[in-house]
Scaffold this active site. Structure first.
Site, PDB file in Angstrom:
ATOM      1  N   PHE A 313      50.349 -14.054   2.166  1.00 29.63           N
ATOM      2  CA  PHE A 313      49.606 -15.298   2.334  1.00 29.63           C
ATOM      3  C   PHE A 313      50.310 -16.233   3.298  1.00 29.63           C
ATOM      4  O   PHE A 313      51.541 -16.359   3.265  1.00 29.63           O
ATOM      5  CB  PHE A 313      49.502 -16.047   0.997  1.00 29.63           C
ATOM      6  CG  PHE A 313      48.619 -15.385  -0.002  1.00 29.63           C
ATOM      7  CD1 PHE A 313      47.266 -15.683  -0.055  1.00 29.63           C
ATOM      8  CD2 PHE A 313      49.141 -14.476  -0.910  1.00 29.63           C
ATOM      9  CE1 PHE A 313      46.447 -15.090  -1.000  1.00 29.63           C
ATOM     10  CE2 PHE A 313      48.325 -13.866  -1.857  1.00 29.63           C
ATOM     11  CZ  PHE A 313      46.979 -14.177  -1.904  1.00 29.63           C
ATOM     12  N   ASP A 314      49.522 -16.919   4.082  1.00 25.03           N
ATOM     13  CA  ASP A 314      50.001 -18.098   4.776  1.00 25.03           C
ATOM     14  C   ASP A 314      50.081 -19.198   3.716  1.00 25.03           C
ATOM     15  O   ASP A 314      49.433 -19.099   2.683  1.00 25.03           O
ATOM     16  CB  ASP A 314      48.970 -18.435   5.858  1.00 25.03           C
ATOM     17  CG  ASP A 314      49.150 -19.808   6.435  1.00 25.03           C
ATOM     18  OD1 ASP A 314      50.270 -20.110   6.853  1.00 25.03           O
ATOM     19  OD2 ASP A 314      48.172 -20.567   6.472  1.00 25.03           O
ATOM     20  N   LYS A 315      50.902 -20.212   3.941  1.00 29.80           N
ATOM     21  CA  LYS A 315      51.004 -21.229   2.898  1.00 29.80           C
ATOM     22  C   LYS A 315      50.030 -22.397   3.109  1.00 29.80           C
ATOM     23  O   LYS A 315      49.093 -22.591   2.330  1.00 29.80           O
ATOM     24  CB  LYS A 315      52.434 -21.776   2.803  1.00 29.80           C
ATOM     25  CG  LYS A 315      52.591 -22.838   1.719  1.00 29.80           C
ATOM     26  CD  LYS A 315      53.958 -23.473   1.748  1.00 29.80           C
ATOM     27  CE  LYS A 315      54.185 -24.368   2.958  1.00 29.80           C
ATOM     28  NZ  LYS A 315      53.417 -25.628   2.907  1.00 29.80           N
ATOM     29  N   THR A 318      46.200 -22.450   2.892  1.00 28.72           N
ATOM     30  CA  THR A 318      45.730 -21.188   2.334  1.00 28.72           C
ATOM     31  C   THR A 318      46.041 -21.170   0.836  1.00 28.72           C
ATOM     32  O   THR A 318      45.138 -21.189   0.010  1.00 28.72           O
ATOM     33  CB  THR A 318      46.403 -19.995   3.049  1.00 28.72           C
ATOM     34  OG1 THR A 318      46.102 -20.085   4.437  1.00 28.72           O
ATOM     35  CG2 THR A 318      45.896 -18.688   2.503  1.00 28.72           C
ATOM     36  N   VAL A 511      46.174 -13.108   4.387  1.00 29.06           N
ATOM     37  CA  VAL A 511      45.212 -14.177   4.201  1.00 29.06           C
ATOM     38  C   VAL A 511      45.760 -15.423   4.880  1.00 29.06           C
ATOM     39  O   VAL A 511      46.866 -15.867   4.547  1.00 29.06           O
ATOM     40  CB  VAL A 511      44.987 -14.491   2.705  1.00 29.06           C
ATOM     41  CG1 VAL A 511      43.790 -15.419   2.538  1.00 29.06           C
ATOM     42  CG2 VAL A 511      44.787 -13.228   1.906  1.00 29.06           C
TER      43      VAL A 511
END
Ligand code: ADP
Ligand code: MG
Length: 639
Positions: A313-315, A318, A511
């Site tokens: 994941f991107d932070k 997201t 994501v």
């Protein structure tokens, strides 16, 4: 002509003649002749749509092997049992109706998702009067007025009025979204409560829903690899069946039921359920995903989801809300706080980054006037540099500031800043440090649940990669229970992280947001861009576009993919059993042609229904979203 309704009409007429033949032969003395003529007519009538559909398929270059059905009917006709052959014709036509209906029905329900409901747009003329015209006749800059209950027919920005708009068509979010001046609105959505005046920014094909439609059509045409393989071999199928039939006929020529065996074999060999096996399931899955706001460009990505074992994941924006707030300001000695904010806001005026939006919001709150700069350069994952009349401004993270020749120790209270678990925005003007701002962000409320659910679905690990500072990433990872994380990543470092995981044999979903994270999305097995509605770049470039920001769509997609694959396998098992089992039982004299034909109808029905189940997958999510929001509304009223 070959559409399912016309075919069904012919089937009904055929049925009437069959009933007539049945009554004549069983209830009327000497009705044999009438019965024969009636059955003959029934067979001929039933053959018409079958032959037409073959001709249409041949013209379209599609192979559906309906010629075997016609051959089977003709063979049973040659046996001389007219009523039986009429019944077989009826059954074969019915299974073809089911096949056509299931395939086109699913396709239509998918296309209906991206259709703008008909209606006229009301353009507000300069004199204030209204004129009505079609959505595609609108021009950029036109003003349209949309009353409650009407559809919005172009993409644009609200210039006047307040309302809530149902955007489910585009975003898959069941709850209406509040709109006020400056809010973006999309064509194809419907205005619920108030009158809105909208300035048109895109009309016709260029609108978001136009893009969505284009993507849906493209996804429908993509093929799974094994479907492509089957397509390559279908032309050998009919000759193969005919060879088998001829062989069986040769060996059973002296048996009393020899010919009937061949008829049963031919009837069973029509691969109607097999033909329906994948398209029905795939289109149903695409449609279920699209309803919840997930757009696939290639059905292979749905299939690939069944093999995923890791999520990265991107932070910012997201896993976290992306609604950052400025929590602290620290100007350098001799710098006014308002100047710090003004300079930061000037630099960020052209950026859409969550940090930039936090600065915009603060500037607006304290009523600062911000002049947009003449020249602007945004460095993804680092910051912004602008050139204005008052000089150069650099804002961004510390490495970016240092790369622009400003020493870190020029900033006051640097140590305190770095000890905080907040994102930092450093501001410098004309090579001089002005100060820093701390912004912070919260995890999305459903982030923790989503990660847990992914774990229960068998995902081995989730990881966070972020361009933000390590302490911030560490805090968020800690709150969400994620053990693998990496901060201070440039977009290239995110790609490296993803590639490293893939080299270790992981099948990775990345994501992120579709704009900043493009390279990482492309480097992963499947890239999912969140919040894609409103960003053409995201919709077009991301392999999978999630039109909303709901993380619960991720576990949903995993289960959808698994169910789709299971449904396809079940469909193949059913279809294969009918063909292989039917040919075997038919050839060995254990299956009558009539039963074989009835099996075809049953097989087509089971496969169609088994696939249609998928369309409803995910309905519970929408129901849950609506009920939980109602519950919230109620508790708000009560308190
Ligand atoms: P994430 O990976 O957490 O989504 P990004 O890659 O979008 O973060 O950005 C990484 C870092 O780059 C941010 O934490 C910020 O320090 C800096 N940055 C990127 N764009 C901007 C901007 N427009 N203004 C200020 N800082 C920025
Ligand atoms: Mg981001």
């Amino acid at each position: 002509m070959t559409n399912s309704r016309t075919m069904f009409g012919w089937a009904l007429v055929g049925l009437v003649f069959i009933i007539n033949a049945f009554i004549a032969s069983h209830c009327i003395d000497d009705g044999g002749f009438v019965a024969d003529v009636s059955a003959l007519l029934a067979t001929l009538i039933l053959l018409v749509p079958m032959v037409t559909s073959i001709v249409a398929d041949l013209r379209a270059g599609a192979m559906r092997m309906h010629e075997l059905a016609v051959l089977a009917v003709l063979a049973s006709f040659m046996q001389g049992e007219l009523l039986t052959s009429a019944c077989i014709a009826l059954f074969m036509l019915l299974s073809m109706v089911i096949e056509t209906r299931a395939a086109s029905g699913a396709r239509m329900s998918l296309e209906a998702l991206a259709r703008i409901s008909p209606g006229k747009a009301r353009r507000v003329e300069l004199d204030g009067s209204e004129s009505e015209l079609e959505g595609h006749e609108l021009n950029i800059g036109d003003r349209i007025r949309v009353r409650p209950g009407e559809s919005i027919l172009a993409d644009g920005v609200v210039v006047r009025g307040y309302s809530s708009v149902n955007e489910a068509n585009i975003t898959g979010e069941s709850l209406p979204v509040d709109k006020a001046p400056d809010s973006p609105v999309f064509a194809g959505t419907s205005n619920v409560s108030g009158v809105l005046e909208v300035r048109v920014e895109r009309a016709g094909e260029d609108t978001t829903i136009g893009k969505v439609r284009e993507l849906i059509l493209r996804a429908q045409e993509s093929r799974l690899p094994f479907v492509r393989m089957i397509d390559a071999y279908v032309r050998y199928y009919t000759p193969l069946v005919l060879t088998v039939a001829a062989t069986v006929l040769y060996f059973t020529r002296h048996y009393p039921d020899g010919f009937s065996r061949v008829v049963a074999l031919l009837v069973a060999s029509c691969p109607i359920a097999l033909i329906l096996a994948t398209p029905a399931a795939v289109v149903a899955a695409l449609s279920s995903a699209a309803r919840l706001g997930v757009l696939f460009k290639d059905v292979n990505d749905i299939e690939a989801l069944t093999r995923i074992n890791a999520f990265i994941f991107d932070k910012t924006g997201t896993l976290t809300t992306g609604h950052l707030e400025v929590t602290q300001l620290c100007p350098c000695a001799g710098v006014e706080t308002t100047d710090l904010v003004r300079v930061a806001a000037t630099a960020e005026s052209g950026s859409n980054h969550p940090i930039a939006r936090a600065v915009h919001a603060l500037a607006k709150k304290v009523n600062l006037h911000v002049e947009p700069p003449a020249e602007l350069h945004e460095e993804p994952g680092r910051g912004v540099r602008v050139r204005g009349d008052k000089g150069d401004i650099v804002v961004g993270n510390l490495p970016w500031i240092e790369a622009n020749g400003i020493a870190a120790d020029e900033f006051s209270e640097l140590e305190r800043a770095q000890a905080m678990s907040a994102s930092l925005l450093f501001v410098a003007e004309n090579g001089k440090a002005l100060g820093w701002l701390a912004v912070s962000d919260r995890p999305r409320p459903d982030a923790e649940n989503t990660l847990t659910e992914l774990g229960t679905l068998g995902i081995q690990y989730s990881a966070i990669v972020s361009g933000d500072r390590q302490p911030v990433v560490e805090r968020v990872a800690g709150e969400l229970g994620v053990t693998q994380f990496q901060g201070e990543c440039t977009p290239a470092a995110k790609v490296e992280f993803v590639e490293h995981a893939r080299q270790q044999g992981d099948h990775v979903v990345f994501v992120g947001d579709g704009v900043n994270d493009g390279p990482a999305l492309a480097a992963s097995t499947i890239g999912i861009a969140m919040g894609a509605a409103g960003s053409d770049v995201a919709i077009e470039s991301a392999p999978v576009a999630l039109m909303n920001n709901e993380l619960n769509r991720l576990p949903f997609l995993l289960t959808l993919a698994r169910r789709m694959k299971a449904a396809i396998l079940q469909n193949f098992a059913i279809g294969g059993l009918i063909v292989v089992g039917g040919i075997f039982l038919g050839a060995t004299g254990r299956l009558s042609p009539m039963i074989a034909a009835a099996l075809q109808v049953a097989g087509a029905l089971v496969v169609a229904m088994n696939s249609a189940r998928l369309i409803r997958h995910g309905e519970e999510i929408q129901v849950m979203e609506i009920t939980s929001s109602n519950a919230n509304a109620t508790s708000r009223v009560e308190s």
